[in-house]
Design an enzyme around this catalytic site. Sequence first.
Site, PDB file in Angstrom:
ATOM      1  N   GLU A   1      -2.107 -15.288  -3.956  1.00  0.00           N
ATOM      2  CA  GLU A   1      -1.533 -14.124  -4.649  1.00  0.00           C
ATOM      3  C   GLU A   1      -0.826 -14.602  -5.920  1.00  0.00           C
ATOM      4  OE1 GLU A   1      -1.110 -10.626  -4.400  1.00  0.00           O
ATOM      5  OE2 GLU A   1       0.196 -10.932  -6.127  1.00  0.00           O
TER       6      GLU A   1
ATOM      7  N   CYS B   1     -10.228  -0.561  -4.402  1.00  0.00           N
ATOM      8  CA  CYS B   1      -9.633   0.750  -4.694  1.00  0.00           C
ATOM      9  C   CYS B   1     -10.358   1.398  -5.867  1.00  0.00           C
ATOM     10  CB  CYS B   1      -8.137   0.609  -4.981  1.00  0.00           C
ATOM     11  SG  CYS B   1      -7.791  -0.553  -6.308  1.00  0.00           S
TER      12      CYS B   1
ATOM     13  N   GLU C   1     -10.263   4.196  -0.966  1.00  0.00           N
ATOM     14  CA  GLU C   1     -10.651   2.783  -0.882  1.00  0.00           C
ATOM     15  C   GLU C   1     -12.077   2.716  -0.337  1.00  0.00           C
ATOM     16  OE1 GLU C   1      -8.636  -0.046  -1.424  1.00  0.00           O
ATOM     17  OE2 GLU C   1      -6.721   0.970  -1.759  1.00  0.00           O
TER      18      GLU C   1
ATOM     19  N   ASP D   1      -9.032  -8.226  -1.693  1.00  0.00           N
ATOM     20  CA  ASP D   1      -8.461  -6.898  -1.974  1.00  0.00           C
ATOM     21  C   ASP D   1      -7.888  -6.919  -3.389  1.00  0.00           C
ATOM     22  OD1 ASP D   1      -7.323  -4.421  -1.832  1.00  0.00           O
ATOM     23  OD2 ASP D   1      -5.768  -4.948  -0.392  1.00  0.00           O
TER      24      ASP D   1
ATOM     25  N   GLN E   1       0.846  -1.192   0.000  1.00  0.00           N
ATOM     26  CA  GLN E   1       0.000   0.000   0.000  1.00  0.00           C
ATOM     27  C   GLN E   1       0.886   1.248   0.000  1.00  0.00           C
ATOM     28  OE1 GLN E   1      -3.184  -0.152  -0.341  1.00  0.00           O
ATOM     29  NE2 GLN E   1      -3.747  -2.217   0.280  1.00  0.00           N
TER      30      GLN E   1
END
Length: 487
Positions: free
Chosen positions: A356, A433, A476, A405, A306
């Site tokens: 991921e 986002c 966000e 996310d 981030q």
Amino acid sequence: MFPIGKVARCSWLGVGIYGRNEEERESAITKINGHKASATADPLLKKRRADGQGDDEPSVKKRCVGEKGEENLSPDERLKKAVSPLWNMPYDKQLESKSEEIGQIMKNFANQIFKNNASLRDWLTEQRKKYDGHCCELQPIKPSPVQTGYRNKCEFTIGQDIDKNDNTVGFRFGQYKDGTSSVGEPHCLSNIPDTMKTVVKSFQDFIRLGPYGAYNPETHAGHWRMLTVRTTRSDEEIEKEKTRLHEYFSSGEGRSSGVTCLYFRVYSDRMTGNTTEPYKHVLGKTNIQETLLNMNFEISPDAFFQVNTAGAEVLYEQIAEWCGATTTTTVLDICCGTGTIGLTLAKRVSSVIGIELCPEAIENAKRNAHINGITNVTYHCCKAEDVITQTMKSITSHDVVAIVDPPRAGLHPQVVRALRNSPFLKKIVFVSCNPKGAMNNFIDLMRQTSKKMRGQPYRPVKAVPVDMFPQTKHCELVILFERDSCT
Ligand SMILES: C[S@@+](CC[C@H](N)C(=O)[O-])C[C@H]1O[C@@H](n2cnc3c(N)ncnc32)[C@H](O)[C@@H]1O
């Protein structure tokens, strides 16, 4: 030693370079020692050809003016408008404007629920009455603790400025795809830390003294293409002492003692001498290190982290509160990056499973678990859509929370389907986002049960915007979704 103040420190540089032919490429790459190049398609050229304009260079005016009506702005004003469009709006007004935008998105979400799930209409009517026209409680926007100089990572373009000075390092005055190719130096931008500006300037001086010019995406001539700079927050006193240690043993009097490797450890509890801090490598560092919610994270150049660290602490605390996980909970951290969200929760839950795509990020996540003494996490380095169904099936616990996310485009539909079809998953904390890009995901989670979406629909329980990007239009949005049995 105790932290006294926080300073930003420039810690890592990445550069992209191109060569015109194999030989030049090779030589350019050798010069910058180990950074690779690859060719990309040119969106500007494609656009111009599609518009029937041929391959001619656009005029200087066109190249620096991003949009119509900007002719009277100074170059600094144009750059600020392009990169930090809310720069001249007081911060409370910025928050107001973002709240309004999120409010509109949430109202649109409610309309979509109405269209896509007839069985939820009565519920929706009640929710709208309760929550000022929204489908769930919409909490006030959470401000970023820092509003200027907060960016810990930037990718700078290398090109010509409006006076055609080559090897200018900064940002484009407008979108390249719209035909703007001139670059302005970032000195006027309030969201970039001064330490980063200093590095950019030094790097610009360095390449201006060298033999290679900026890469031109239209003609494919030139070499230097982009510069990535990352900074971390760190403790000034400790950093000074570490620098002294480094100098003493690498080039000072200590050098003759033959020390080849040096670590540094911070003891944060003066009374007990206990520490949760890991050893820190002083000589020969490989990764950047950042502290977040009193934990340490290693971040490799390729991994996502981030960009507003103080803002990320606010975001992660909100996620932790809403996922309500306990010592029996299994947390699914989907699109986990370097593992930050799951790792900050790991000590209070039964286990964490991270998924991921980026291998470097997964390596960081494993290492981050290790340096923070966390053993109840497992990671899958894959596209979430390829492993989610299998992963959900392998979870034996009936107490599961998913935190998602995803990048700007949202989750792959297959992931949403798996989240819908798992009977044990009762709660999803969705971090977006780009809520407009994730709207289809939100709708699919709520959609009426069907052959594709077999499980019970989720309902939004509460939502909150978190401002991670002061001076820009972005923030966000966190939405807590729960299933019927929980709502
Ligand atoms: C917005 S970042 C969030 C990272 C992390 N949760 C954090 O807070 O630092 C999105 C992450 O999703 C990853 N990603 C993108 N597409 C993916 C996919 N199809 N499957 C799994 N991960 C993906 C990216 O590499 C990136 O690390």
